[in-house]
Scaffold this active site. Structure first.
Site, short mmCIF file in Angstrom:
data_model
loop_
_atom_site.label_atom_id
_atom_site.label_comp_id
_atom_site.label_asym_id
_atom_site.label_seq_id
_atom_site.Cartn_x
_atom_site.Cartn_y
_atom_site.Cartn_z
N ASP A 199 0.92 -1.14 0.00
CA ASP A 199 0.00 0.00 0.00
C ASP A 199 0.95 1.18 0.00
O ASP A 199 1.52 1.53 1.04
CB ASP A 199 -0.88 0.02 1.24
CG ASP A 199 -1.87 1.18 1.18
OD1 ASP A 199 -1.47 2.28 0.77
OD2 ASP A 199 -3.05 0.98 1.52
N HIS A 200 1.14 1.80 -1.16
CA HIS A 200 2.26 2.74 -1.25
C HIS A 200 2.09 3.97 -0.36
O HIS A 200 3.05 4.66 -0.06
CB HIS A 200 2.55 3.12 -2.71
CG HIS A 200 1.64 4.15 -3.29
ND1 HIS A 200 0.42 3.85 -3.80
CD2 HIS A 200 1.78 5.49 -3.44
CE1 HIS A 200 -0.16 4.95 -4.25
NE2 HIS A 200 0.65 5.97 -4.04
N HIS A 262 -5.69 2.81 0.76
CA HIS A 262 -5.00 4.01 1.26
C HIS A 262 -5.80 4.72 2.35
O HIS A 262 -5.26 5.08 3.41
CB HIS A 262 -4.76 5.00 0.12
CG HIS A 262 -4.10 4.41 -1.09
ND1 HIS A 262 -3.19 3.38 -1.00
CD2 HIS A 262 -4.19 4.71 -2.41
CE1 HIS A 262 -2.77 3.08 -2.22
NE2 HIS A 262 -3.36 3.86 -3.09
C1 BG6 Z 1 -3.14 4.42 -6.70
C2 BG6 Z 1 -4.50 4.46 -7.36
O1 BG6 Z 1 -3.09 3.38 -5.77
O2 BG6 Z 1 -2.93 5.65 -6.01
C3 BG6 Z 1 -4.60 5.65 -8.30
O3 BG6 Z 1 -4.68 3.26 -8.09
C4 BG6 Z 1 -4.26 6.92 -7.58
O4 BG6 Z 1 -5.90 5.75 -8.86
C5 BG6 Z 1 -2.93 6.78 -6.86
O5 BG6 Z 1 -4.19 7.97 -8.55
C6 BG6 Z 1 -2.66 7.99 -5.99
O6 BG6 Z 1 -1.38 7.91 -5.50
P1 BG6 Z 1 -0.58 9.24 -5.10
O7 BG6 Z 1 0.69 8.72 -4.51
O8 BG6 Z 1 -0.40 10.03 -6.36
O9 BG6 Z 1 -1.44 9.95 -4.11
#
Ligand code: BG6
Ligand code: NDP
Length: 507
Positions: A199-200, A262
């Site tokens: 979960d980045h 997230h």
């Molecule tokens: C991803 C989603 O996990 O996270 C995308 O699949 C989203 O739809 C993205 O745009 C958002 O990541 P960040 O790091 O740009 O907030």
């Protein structure tokens, strides 16, 4: 300079923010899906950033696997331009050359025995030549339907040499049942400690700072509860649309794309009890308790939306239903807002209002802790007209930092009180660019530290909640589109707050 000869990370001024507890063991990182979007935009730039900061293992190799035809040289050229385009640091030829020398490519279908043989021959040869000890990180940067095939192929060839870690990209399943089935599949060949579910958001500095803020400062924890906090607002707003990912997004929607992972992770970090230490099990044990305590919201407490045409930052954009490969009558939601409750002693009756959406007015991820008003004001009513309740605002992105809204006397005669902000900005305090989440997460995997990855039971709790919400949605059919691109979502999201005498934080 050979990677092995470079100074240790601790002596390296570029290694700010990523100071290593220890160096990762020698290993090979195998990227399945090496020709894909994620590999180009995130993974290779993250590896370059780690190489630049000398944080990669001294003995190391990367093997890319995908169907696209090519060889090592073609892959190196492709990745070089990916790094030049997407890395957060200036391009340095010497660093790239060093990294490129460790880069290899195997073109194959994943269910092709010949391709598997070539991959395993190469891995064996790299082990011999570079002394990598059979240590492997396998990164599944592929569409989920392919996960199972790769896992089986890898599992069947495990030979017990070195350690093995498996990074699994999101989405982890489509619902509780499929997530359980995927975990069962992974566990046929890998132990839970070997599985790193990405979960980045957990790799973002400011998300980790939530833990630092709460648990390294004595002043917050005593008031971090229902007695002092009126409510919490979590916003994950994006100004972008679906970026050509209709095939995925039509089946996922905002609830599976952002809310299930997230958003719920941000909520868990905000609401969790202090862990006894910062080990994977302690942190994740506390998070899963929050997820378990989440009460299924009533249908009235959940709002969904889909964007119509509008203007985002001055540019006219299409409606969701007009995006390429989206059905003209699509009922996929691009916005969700909800009122959630964490049923435990700390949070009982304290609402957590959450909202997330695409094509909103601007990109902003924030966690706002709104405290209760002072119980009694000794000042005249008119003195404090411009005073709002205290809010601790964590800016996850952009403008990373923390801000505390407090009341202060307006200079001059008499007593007038207004809200002012005490701000901490990462850029100002640390004068360094923020590491990308994938840098931290890839490095942690090499180190075997799964603290910032989601455990199987957390994922299941997340799906349990999402499945209940999605089941309730089957009973009605909202009139989509119900918000214009470039706004802050459907009016019913405002009603959700107004019914409780509250409103979304002003922007
Ligand atoms: C991803 C989603 O996990 O996270 C995308 O699949 C989203 O739809 C993205 O745009 C958002 O990541 P960040 O790091 O740009 O907030
Ligand atoms: P892409 O479609 O861009 O890339 C998919 C990759 O998988 C390609 O390298 C493709 O190879 C390879 N592939 C697919 N099927 C096969 C097969 N049968 N045999 C061999 N190779 C195959 O996807 P992304 O890079 O965008 O996404 C990868 C994963 O990461 C997905 O799970 C996605 O949900 C997740 N993710 C992606 C994000 C992003 O920003 N892109 C963000 C968050 C998660 P080839 O093209 O050579 O055929």
């Amino acid at each position: 300079m050979a990677l092995a000869e470079q100074p240790a990370a601790q002596e390296n001024p570029l290694a700010e923010g990523l100071l290593l507890r220890r160096s990762p063991d020698p290993c090979t990182l195998v990227i399945f899906g090496a020709s894909g979007d994620l590999a180009h935009k995130k993974l290779m730039p993250a590896l370059y950033a780690l190489a630049l900061r000398r944080l990669l293992p001294p003995r190391f190799a990367i093997v890319g696997v995908a169907r696209t035809e090519g060889d090592d040289d073609a892959y190196r050229a492709d990745m070089r331009s990916a790094v030049q385009q997407h890395a957060r640091d200036p391009f340095r030829e010497d660093v790239w050359e060093e990294l490129a020398a460790s880069l290899h490519y195997v073109p194959t279908e994943f269910d092709n025995a010949g391709g598997e043989d070539r991959l395993h021959d190469l891995l064996g040869r790299l082990d011999e030549e570079r002394g990598l000890g059979g240590n492997r990180v396998f990164y599944l940067a592929v569409p989920p339907p392919v996960f199972s095939t790769i896992v089986e192929a890898l599992g069947k060839r495990r030979d017990g040499r070195g350690w093995t870690r498996l990074i699994v990209e999101k989405p982890f399943g489509h619902d509780l049942e499929s997530a359980r089935a995927l975990t069962a599949r992974l566990c046929e060949y890998f132990a839970e400690e070997e599985i790193f579910r990405i979960d980045h958001y957990l790799g973002k500095e400011t998300v980790q700072n939530m833990l630092a803020l709460r648990f390294s400062n004595g002043i917050f924890e005593p008031i971090w509860n229902r007695q002092f906090i009126d409510h919490v607002q979590i916003t994950v707003a994006e100004s972008i649309g679906i970026e050509g990912r209709a095939g995925y997004y039509e089946n996922a929607g905002a609830i599976r794309d952002i809310f299930q992972n997230h958003l719920l992770q941000l909520l868990a970090l905000t609401a969790m009890e202090p862990p006894i230490d910062f080990t994977p099990e302690s942190v994740r044990n506390e998070k899963v308790k929050v997820l378990r305590a989440l009460h299924t919201p009533s249908p009235r407490s959940v709002v969904r939306g889909q964007y119509g045409r509008g203007f985002v930052e001055g540019v006219e954009v299409s409606a969701y239903r007009e995006e390429a490969h989206v059905a003209a009558d699509s009922m996929t939601e691009t916005y969700v807002a909800a009122k959630l409750y964490v049923d435990n002693w700390r949070w009982a009756d304290t609402p957590f209002y959450v909202r997330m959406g695409k094509r909103l007015a601007r990109r902003e991820t924030t966690i706002a802790i709104q405290f209760k008003r002072a119980p009694h004001s000794p000042f005249e009513e008119t003195a404090a007209e411009g005073l709002r309740p205290n809010v601790l605002l964590v800016h996850v992105q952009p403008d990373e930092g923390v801000s505390l809204a407090i009341g202060a006397k307006v200079p001059g005669q008499g007593m007038a009180i207004r809200t002012v902000h005490m701000d901490f900005l990462y850029g100002g305090a640390f004068r360094t660019s923020m590491p990308e989440a994938y840098e931290r997460l890839v490095l942690d995997t090499m180190l075997g530290d799964s603290t910032l990855f989601t455990r199987g039971d957390e994922v299941e709790e997340q799906w349990l909640l999402v499945d209940a919400i999605v089941a309730a949605w089957q009973r009605d059919r909202p009139g989509f589109p119900n918000y214009a691109a470039g706004t802050w979502g459907p009016p019913s999201a405002d009603d959700l707050m107004h019914r409780d005498g509250r409103s979304w934080r002003r922007h």
